[in-house]
Motif scaffolding. Structure first.
Motif, PDB file in Angstrom:
ATOM      1  N   ARG A 170     -30.266  27.977  36.514  1.00  0.00           N
ATOM      2  CA  ARG A 170     -29.480  27.272  35.494  1.00  0.00           C
ATOM      3  C   ARG A 170     -30.279  26.146  34.850  1.00  0.00           C
ATOM      4  O   ARG A 170     -30.084  25.829  33.685  1.00  0.00           O
ATOM      5  CB  ARG A 170     -28.200  26.705  36.108  1.00  0.00           C
ATOM      6  CG  ARG A 170     -27.069  27.699  36.169  1.00  0.00           C
ATOM      7  CD  ARG A 170     -25.756  27.030  36.518  1.00  0.00           C
ATOM      8  NE  ARG A 170     -25.661  26.637  37.918  1.00  0.00           N
ATOM      9  CZ  ARG A 170     -25.330  27.448  38.912  1.00  0.00           C
ATOM     10  NH1 ARG A 170     -25.083  28.720  38.655  1.00  0.00           N
ATOM     11  NH2 ARG A 170     -25.253  27.018  40.141  1.00  0.00           N
ATOM     12  N   ASP A 183     -28.913  27.552  41.133  1.00  0.00           N
ATOM     13  CA  ASP A 183     -29.018  26.224  40.515  1.00  0.00           C
ATOM     14  C   ASP A 183     -30.336  26.075  39.761  1.00  0.00           C
ATOM     15  O   ASP A 183     -30.374  25.528  38.658  1.00  0.00           O
ATOM     16  CB  ASP A 183     -28.896  25.118  41.559  1.00  0.00           C
ATOM     17  CG  ASP A 183     -27.473  24.945  42.068  1.00  0.00           C
ATOM     18  OD1 ASP A 183     -26.537  25.421  41.392  1.00  0.00           O
ATOM     19  OD2 ASP A 183     -27.307  24.329  43.143  1.00  0.00           O
ATOM     20  N   CYS A 210     -29.324  27.843  45.957  1.00  0.00           N
ATOM     21  CA  CYS A 210     -30.409  27.023  45.404  1.00  0.00           C
ATOM     22  C   CYS A 210     -31.078  27.734  44.229  1.00  0.00           C
ATOM     23  O   CYS A 210     -31.373  27.113  43.205  1.00  0.00           O
ATOM     24  CB  CYS A 210     -31.444  26.702  46.480  1.00  0.00           C
ATOM     25  SG  CYS A 210     -30.876  25.552  47.729  1.00  0.00           S
TER      26      CYS A 210
END
Length: 117
Positions: free
Chosen positions: A39, A36, A33
């Motif tokens: 990113r 992500d 998580c």
């Protein structure tokens, strides 16, 4: 004085591989998580996700030190002074890559300070 210090250290809870392994699924999910979120530019969310599992992480395991490196990198992106402490702890990691990166990142602040002079 030395005996008092030893007693204090003996009374503090120790993080070990067994605790880390018992929470491995949660740690891996938090790490995914956080990656992500990083990113997408959500550094605060990544920090929050990794700090939630930080009590179960151990700097002397390869897995724990790798996850703590992710946290330290996210903290460093926010210029949080806690990153420097984590980099210092991780400079003794059993993982050579984590150890090298932690040493390099820990010395970046010193180099930036030198350049400002």
């Amino acid at each position: 004085m030395l005996n008092a210090k030893r007693a204090e250290l003996a009374s503090t809870p120790k993080m070990d591989k067994e605790i880390e392994e018992s929470h491995r699924a949660e740690i891996e999910l938090a790490r995914l998580c956080a990656a992500d979120m990083m990113r997408c530019g959500d550094i605060d969310g990544a920090i929050k996700a990794l700090r939630a599992v930080q009590p179960w992480l151990c700097t002397v395991t390869e897995f724990g030190s790798a996850v703590l490196l992710d946290l330290a990198m996210a903290l460093d992106a926010k210029r949080d002074p806690a990153a420097t402490d984590l980099f210092g702890q991780l400079s003794r990691s059993p993982n050579a890559d984590v150890r090298a990166l932690a040493k390099m990142m820990g010395s970046v602040d010193d180099a930036e300070g030198f350049l400002k002079l």
